[in-house]
Design a protein around this motif. Structure first.
Motif, PDB file in Angstrom:
ATOM      1  N   VAL A 148       0.839  -1.199   0.000  1.00 25.71           N
ATOM      2  CA  VAL A 148       0.000   0.000   0.000  1.00 25.71           C
ATOM      3  C   VAL A 148       0.874   1.250   0.000  1.00 25.71           C
ATOM      4  N   GLY A 149       1.925   1.254   0.838  1.00 30.51           N
ATOM      5  CA  GLY A 149       2.809   2.410   0.917  1.00 30.51           C
ATOM      6  C   GLY A 149       3.503   2.712  -0.392  1.00 30.51           C
ATOM      7  N   TYR A 150       4.071   1.681  -1.018  1.00 31.71           N
ATOM      8  CA  TYR A 150       4.774   1.895  -2.289  1.00 31.71           C
ATOM      9  C   TYR A 150       3.801   2.286  -3.402  1.00 31.71           C
ATOM     10  N   SER A 151       2.599   1.716  -3.402  1.00 31.72           N
ATOM     11  CA  SER A 151       1.617   2.060  -4.435  1.00 31.72           C
ATOM     12  C   SER A 151       1.187   3.523  -4.299  1.00 31.72           C
ATOM     13  N   LEU A 152       0.905   3.938  -3.064  1.00 31.47           N
ATOM     14  CA  LEU A 152       0.532   5.327  -2.825  1.00 31.47           C
ATOM     15  C   LEU A 152       1.665   6.261  -3.203  1.00 31.47           C
ATOM     16  N   SER A 153       2.881   5.898  -2.825  1.00 29.11           N
ATOM     17  CA  SER A 153       4.046   6.716  -3.167  1.00 29.11           C
ATOM     18  C   SER A 153       4.225   6.807  -4.681  1.00 29.11           C
ATOM     19  N   LEU A 154       4.015   5.689  -5.369  1.00 29.25           N
ATOM     20  CA  LEU A 154       4.205   5.647  -6.813  1.00 29.25           C
ATOM     21  C   LEU A 154       3.286   6.636  -7.523  1.00 29.25           C
ATOM     22  N   ARG A 188      12.304   2.825  -7.241  1.00 28.55           N
ATOM     23  CA  ARG A 188      12.387   1.938  -6.071  1.00 28.55           C
ATOM     24  C   ARG A 188      11.045   1.251  -5.838  1.00 28.55           C
ATOM     25  N   ALA A 189       9.956   2.021  -5.883  1.00 26.35           N
ATOM     26  CA  ALA A 189       8.630   1.434  -5.673  1.00 26.35           C
ATOM     27  C   ALA A 189       8.316   0.397  -6.744  1.00 26.35           C
ATOM     28  N   VAL A 190       8.602   0.734  -8.001  1.00 21.88           N
ATOM     29  CA  VAL A 190       8.335  -0.197  -9.102  1.00 21.88           C
ATOM     30  C   VAL A 190       9.180  -1.456  -8.953  1.00 21.88           C
ATOM     31  N   SER A 191      10.467  -1.299  -8.608  1.00 21.55           N
ATOM     32  CA  SER A 191      11.350  -2.462  -8.493  1.00 21.55           C
ATOM     33  C   SER A 191      10.928  -3.376  -7.357  1.00 21.55           C
ATOM     34  N   VAL A 192      10.467  -2.808  -6.244  1.00 28.45           N
ATOM     35  CA  VAL A 192      10.011  -3.642  -5.122  1.00 28.45           C
ATOM     36  C   VAL A 192       8.769  -4.422  -5.521  1.00 28.45           C
ATOM     37  N   PHE A 389       7.630   0.508   6.976  1.00 27.46           N
ATOM     38  CA  PHE A 389       6.691   1.632   6.965  1.00 27.46           C
ATOM     39  C   PHE A 389       7.362   2.894   6.437  1.00 27.46           C
ATOM     40  N   LEU A 390       8.538   3.231   6.980  1.00 25.85           N
ATOM     41  CA  LEU A 390       9.216   4.456   6.557  1.00 25.85           C
ATOM     42  C   LEU A 390       9.647   4.382   5.102  1.00 25.85           C
ATOM     43  N   ASN A 391      10.195   3.237   4.695  1.00 27.36           N
ATOM     44  CA  ASN A 391      10.669   3.111   3.319  1.00 27.36           C
ATOM     45  C   ASN A 391       9.531   3.187   2.309  1.00 27.36           C
ATOM     46  N   PHE A 396       5.645   9.064  -0.622  1.00 31.63           N
ATOM     47  CA  PHE A 396       4.441   9.883  -0.453  1.00 31.63           C
ATOM     48  C   PHE A 396       4.763  11.166   0.315  1.00 31.63           C
ATOM     49  N   LEU A 397       5.535  11.046   1.403  1.00 29.90           N
ATOM     50  CA  LEU A 397       5.903  12.220   2.192  1.00 29.90           C
ATOM     51  C   LEU A 397       6.776  13.179   1.388  1.00 29.90           C
ATOM     52  N   VAL A 398       7.692  12.630   0.608  1.00 27.08           N
ATOM     53  CA  VAL A 398       8.552  13.467  -0.222  1.00 27.08           C
ATOM     54  C   VAL A 398       7.724  14.249  -1.234  1.00 27.08           C
ATOM     55  N   ALA A 399       6.784  13.571  -1.892  1.00 27.58           N
ATOM     56  CA  ALA A 399       5.944  14.240  -2.887  1.00 27.58           C
ATOM     57  C   ALA A 399       5.134  15.362  -2.257  1.00 27.58           C
ATOM     58  N   VAL A 400       4.595  15.118  -1.072  1.00 28.06           N
ATOM     59  CA  VAL A 400       3.791  16.132  -0.399  1.00 28.06           C
ATOM     60  C   VAL A 400       4.653  17.328  -0.012  1.00 28.06           C
ATOM     61  N   LEU A 401       5.808  17.063   0.609  1.00 31.80           N
ATOM     62  CA  LEU A 401       6.621  18.152   1.143  1.00 31.80           C
ATOM     63  C   LEU A 401       7.380  18.918   0.065  1.00 31.80           C
ATOM     64  N   TYR A 402       7.841  18.220  -0.965  1.00 34.39           N
ATOM     65  CA  TYR A 402       8.631  18.878  -2.000  1.00 34.39           C
ATOM     66  C   TYR A 402       7.772  19.470  -3.109  1.00 34.39           C
ATOM     67  N   CYS A 403       6.544  18.973  -3.238  1.00 31.39           N
ATOM     68  CA  CYS A 403       5.719  19.441  -4.369  1.00 31.39           C
ATOM     69  C   CYS A 403       4.390  20.012  -3.910  1.00 31.39           C
TER      70      CYS A 403
END
Length: 431
Positions: A148-154, A188-192, A389-391, A396-403
């Protein structure tokens, strides 16, 4: 499944047995299969070389793909030791498996027409089974969490990357570094996700005949998941070194010029995409030469794993030290900002980036002395949970904070939306 069929029934048990993940079950599967082959070969030699009984009726010696049975006099039973290839053999080494030979010199059969045997003494203890079932359920929950985390981040990162690259006013060295960071997190998300799919495809196929296991364990069948494993390790390293690049850029803006000209981002490209190759290539070579087994997901010799682990810990440690240094500088500049002409954009940049520096690599610092080989029990589960969890949600956190939370990006988005609205009104009124 036929109880007298080959080791495949045991293989099905193994999918429940040691499911730390597909990697662990794969290792146990391979070791068990090799021991089963040895057990079968020993039995075949016994069948071919042992002399026949001289008199009387007897049930013929046989190998039923679970145990090796000697000639047994009619009307009697036979006990043999539990097969040594069982993964839990140490727990049942004193146990026996039984068969009965009928008075007609045929092995007794059960109500289903299958040859009867009693192997209750060779089965795994119920308490151990319940613990392993709980462990499997925990690992499945962890897998759902990071999927779920990697999909949301992706999805959030892909949209953020499009935004950064679409607006010309957002094109600058700082945002180019952000864009590469987004790309590393996307990869990273895609590769995992691909790695998990390949492992599940490799180890999760249905086993119907003996050849399925040998095919599953062959090097040819493992090529796909090995490639996925290599790509994942590269993307994880690239992700850490793009975070390292973000830390260096912030350090160079606020404190000192690390790369001589901050308007040139080629050194950052080399750092983020080139540095991982220096470690992934030697790791691949060592795996190919020394541990060319399964999907390269199990680390029998942890020294080879340090080829990957060391640069990640090094980058995380340096990032943490940079964070501590920058924190002092920013605090002093914030105090003096009302009395000096220090450019405000640097403070905004610092606030946005500083939010992330404690995030990436912090969990590596917390557990830097608690390696996978040293910790067990609850602490290991805690480490696995926080790491996954963090990885997985990091992107998602990066996208929110940087963009999405970035004032400059929001301004450009609002400007573009107003432009589209005005054009739509003109078209509408013109009609």
């Amino acid at each position: 499944m036929d109880r007298t069929q080959n080791i495949m029934a045991l293989v099905c048990l193994l999918s429940l047995k040691v499911q730390k993940c597909e990697m662990a079950s794969g290792k146990v599967l391979e070791e068990t299969y090799l021991k089963w082959v040895q057990y079968k070969e020993d039995c075949v030699r016994m069948i071919e070389n042992e002399p026949l009984p001289q008199a009387g009726l007897f049930c013929n010696r046989t190998f039923d793909r679970y145990a090796c049975w000697p000639d047994t006099p009619a009307g009697s039973g036979v006990n043999i030791s539990c097969p040594f290839y069982l993964p839990w053999y140490d727990q049942v080494s004193q146990g026996v498996v039984r068969r009965l030979c009928g008075s007609d010199a045929l092995w007794e059969r059960d109500d289903n027409g299958q040859v009867w045997r009693d192997m209750t003494q060779c089965e795994e203890e119920k308490e151990v089974k319940s613990q392993e079932l709980w462990f499997k359920q925990l690992m499945v929950s962890f897998k759902m969490l990071y999927t779920v985390g990697y999909s949301l981040s992706l999805f959030t990162l892909a949209a953020a990357l499009v935004i950064l690259l679409s607006f010309r006013k957002l094109h600058c060295t700082r945002n180019y570094i952000h864009a590469n960071l987004f790309m590393s997190l996307i990869l990273r998300a895609v590769s995992v996700i691909i790695k998990d799919t390949m492992l599940e495809r490799h180890w999760g196929r249905e086993i119907m005949k003996h050849g399925d296991v040998s095919e599953m364990l062959s090097h040819q069948a493992a090529i796909g998941c090995r490639v996925a494993q290599v790509m994942m390790q590269y993307c994880v390293l690239a992700n850490h070194y793009w975070f390292f690049g973000e830390a260096i850029y912030l350090y160079s803006v606020l404190i000192a010029s690390v790369f001589i000209d901050n308007n040139k981002y080629l050194p950052y490209i080399c750092l983020g995409w080139g540095t991982p190759l220096l470690f992934v290539v030697p790791w691949v070579v060592m795996k190919q030469l020394k541990e060319n087994k399964e999907c390269w997901a199990v680390n029998e010799n942890m020294n080879y794993w340090w080829i990957i682990r060391f640069p990640i810990l090094l980058a995380s440690l340096i990032n943490f030290l940079i964070f501590m240094k920058i924190l002092k500088v920013i605090l002093s500049k914030l105090r003096a900002s009302n009395q000096s002409g220090y450019p405000d954009y640097k403070l905004r940049l610092a606030k946005a980036t500083l939010t992330l520096i404690p995030l990436f690599g912090v969990h590596e610092i917390i557990f830097i002395f608690a390696t996978d080989e040293q910790i067990t029990g609850v602490l290991r589960y805690i480490k696995v949970f926080f790491t996954l969890f963090l990885n997985s949600f990091q992107g998602f956190l990066v996208a929110v904070l940087y963009c999405y939370a970035n004032k400059e990006v929001r301004t450009e988005l609002n400007r573009k939306l107003r432009s589209w609205r005005i054009k739509a009104e003109i078209v509408c009124c013109g009609q």
